[in-house]
Design a protein around this motif. Structure first.
Motif, PDB file in Angstrom:
ATOM      1  N   GLU A 177       1.048  -1.743  -0.458  1.00 36.62           N
ATOM      2  CA  GLU A 177       0.122  -0.161  -0.163  1.00 36.62           C
ATOM      3  C   GLU A 177       1.282   1.463   0.115  1.00 36.62           C
ATOM      4  O   GLU A 177       0.479   2.641  -0.976  1.00 36.62           O
ATOM      5  CB  GLU A 177      -0.767   0.067   0.866  1.00 36.62           C
ATOM      6  N   SER A 178       1.757   1.388   1.363  1.00 37.65           N
ATOM      7  CA  SER A 178       3.286   2.248   0.701  1.00 37.65           C
ATOM      8  C   SER A 178       3.010   3.034  -0.270  1.00 37.65           C
ATOM      9  O   SER A 178       3.937   3.855  -1.200  1.00 37.65           O
ATOM     10  CB  SER A 178       4.198   2.337   1.776  1.00 37.65           C
ATOM     11  N   ALA A 179       4.084   1.571  -1.142  1.00 36.19           N
ATOM     12  CA  ALA A 179       4.650   1.709  -2.592  1.00 36.19           C
ATOM     13  C   ALA A 179       3.426   2.708  -3.806  1.00 36.19           C
ATOM     14  O   ALA A 179       4.072   3.127  -4.455  1.00 36.19           O
ATOM     15  CB  ALA A 179       4.893   0.414  -2.597  1.00 36.19           C
ATOM     16  N   ARG A 180       2.713   1.907  -3.691  1.00 37.52           N
ATOM     17  CA  ARG A 180       1.752   2.168  -4.426  1.00 37.52           C
ATOM     18  C   ARG A 180       0.714   3.458  -3.561  1.00 37.52           C
ATOM     19  O   ARG A 180       0.406   4.485  -5.149  1.00 37.52           O
ATOM     20  CB  ARG A 180      -0.428   1.707  -3.953  1.00 37.52           C
ATOM     21  N   VAL A 184       4.406   3.861  -6.818  1.00 38.18           N
ATOM     22  CA  VAL A 184       5.317   2.855  -7.803  1.00 38.18           C
ATOM     23  C   VAL A 184       4.596   1.490  -8.902  1.00 38.18           C
ATOM     24  O   VAL A 184       3.587   1.449  -8.123  1.00 38.18           O
ATOM     25  CB  VAL A 184       6.043   1.896  -6.990  1.00 38.18           C
ATOM     26  N   SER A 185       4.528   1.789  -9.606  1.00 41.07           N
ATOM     27  CA  SER A 185       4.046   0.442 -10.262  1.00 41.07           C
ATOM     28  C   SER A 185       4.165  -0.957  -9.886  1.00 41.07           C
ATOM     29  O   SER A 185       4.712  -1.026  -9.081  1.00 41.07           O
ATOM     30  CB  SER A 185       5.125   0.433 -12.011  1.00 41.07           C
ATOM     31  N   GLU A 186       2.849  -1.893 -10.484  1.00 43.75           N
ATOM     32  CA  GLU A 186       2.623  -3.044 -10.203  1.00 43.75           C
ATOM     33  C   GLU A 186       4.101  -4.250 -10.126  1.00 43.75           C
ATOM     34  O   GLU A 186       4.337  -5.127  -8.721  1.00 43.75           O
ATOM     35  CB  GLU A 186       1.496  -4.062 -10.542  1.00 43.75           C
ATOM     36  N   TRP A 187       4.388  -3.961 -11.570  1.00 47.21           N
ATOM     37  CA  TRP A 187       5.407  -4.972 -11.499  1.00 47.21           C
ATOM     38  C   TRP A 187       6.411  -4.304 -10.501  1.00 47.21           C
ATOM     39  O   TRP A 187       7.104  -5.512 -10.207  1.00 47.21           O
ATOM     40  CB  TRP A 187       5.367  -4.190 -13.001  1.00 47.21           C
ATOM     41  N   VAL A 194       8.680  -7.109  -2.818  1.00 47.04           N
ATOM     42  CA  VAL A 194       7.568  -8.863  -2.878  1.00 47.04           C
ATOM     43  C   VAL A 194       9.128  -9.267  -2.962  1.00 47.04           C
ATOM     44  O   VAL A 194       8.895 -10.171  -1.918  1.00 47.04           O
ATOM     45  CB  VAL A 194       6.794  -8.920  -3.501  1.00 47.04           C
ATOM     46  N   LEU A 195       9.322 -10.196  -4.111  1.00 43.12           N
ATOM     47  CA  LEU A 195      10.096 -10.908  -4.063  1.00 43.12           C
ATOM     48  C   LEU A 195      11.451 -10.992  -3.970  1.00 43.12           C
ATOM     49  O   LEU A 195      11.652 -12.669  -3.733  1.00 43.12           O
ATOM     50  CB  LEU A 195      11.098 -10.411  -6.210  1.00 43.12           C
ATOM     51  N   PRO A 196      12.201  -9.857  -2.872  1.00 41.55           N
ATOM     52  CA  PRO A 196      12.971 -10.536  -1.968  1.00 41.55           C
ATOM     53  C   PRO A 196      12.709 -10.378  -0.978  1.00 41.55           C
ATOM     54  O   PRO A 196      13.403 -11.055  -0.246  1.00 41.55           O
ATOM     55  CB  PRO A 196      13.240  -8.624  -2.557  1.00 41.55           C
TER      56      PRO A 196
END
Length: 283
Positions: A177-180, A184-187, A194-196
């Protein structure tokens, strides 16, 4: 909810645990010990009926050398790597994307799609042998490395998606939510946030899928007929003669075939345990 630690149990239970655990461990290891001893036993011992006694002489070098000289096990191991590594990359990679979509996005039929992935794990794979064989024949993928890889990726993605979706669901959603809010784009959210955080889960899942696919025997015998494609689990049938079974060679080949997944586990042990236990405790 969780079993009580043995240290908090009564003294008599702790003593019983210390006595029974080594006994259970030895019983569990007996087949493996038998295979290891047979792999260094000379063929004369087996011909004389010495199946469980101590070998009359050490024939380990002789047996393990004969495995590579009398069979194509080296080529079969290479085939297993050709099938297993792309399968791990494909199944884990797809499950990261599907798990992220099912865990983060709320859309209609989200739960139904997730249940479809889960339901595939409960289908007995034996009943799919003939349809899968016919499909690979029609597509020209029968008896090929590509066919085996695509088949394993399709079958393993359901379990991987279940694993990844539940893992991502446990991550703090406030990060996304903070990134949105920052635009920041979803990708990029998936790639950089998320991936890290999914690295322990990816490591644990990679070890599991590597072991599942490497040890597969059923589909290796159904979908691979030629020596150019046959994985090591199916290739060991080559060591069975028409009139005699060289058990000392078969057991030696089994030990050789088991080394890659064992090495994979020990190399990834730290990340594997972290991925399985993450979220099991608070704090």
């Amino acid at each position: 909810m969780f079993p009580r630690p043995i240290q908090k149990s009564p003294p008599w239970l702790q003593a019983s645990y210390k006595v029974l655990l080594p006994i259970a461990l030895i019983i569990w290891l007996l087949p493996l010990i038998g295979i290891a001893v047979t792999s260094v036993r000379p063929s004369s011992d087996l011909a004389a009926g010495n199946y469980f006694g101590w070998p009359t002489r050490f024939a380990g070098v002789e047996n393990y050398t004969a495995v590579f000289q009398n069979s194509n096990i080296g080529w079969y191991i290479l085939n297993s790597f050709k099938v297993t590594i792309p399968t791990v990359i494909g199944a884990v990679g797809l499950s990261c994307l599907t798990g992220f979509a099912l865990a983060v996005y709320k859309f209609r039929f989200n739960l139904a799609v997730f249940f479809m992935f889960v339901a595939g794990n409960f289908v007995p794979f034996q009943i799919l042998a003939i349809p899968v064989r016919d499909l690979t024949l029609k597509l020209g993928l029968y008896d090929s490395i590509t066919g085996l890889v695509l088949f394993h990726v399709a079958f393993q993605t359901g379990f991987c998606t279940l694993f990844m979706r539940n893992f991502i669901k446990a991550l703090p959603f406030a990060l996304i939510e903070s990134a949105r809010v920052e635009g920041v784009s979803e990708w990029k959210i998936f790639r950089h946030i998320v991936l890290p955080l999914m690295r322990p889960a990816i490591a644990a899942l990679s070890v599991l899928i590597f072991t599942f696919v490497w040890n597969d025997y059923f589909w290796a015998t159904i979908m691979a007929q030629s020596a150019d494609v046959r994985p090591v689990t199916a290739g060991m049938n080559e060591l069975k003669g028409q009139w005699k079974v060289a058990w000392e060679l078969i057991t030696a080949a089994s030990i050789v075939a088991a080394l890659p997944p064992v090495a994979m586990f020990f190399l990834m042990q730290k990340h594997f345990i972290a991925g399985l236990t993450l979220g099991a405790t608070k704090g």
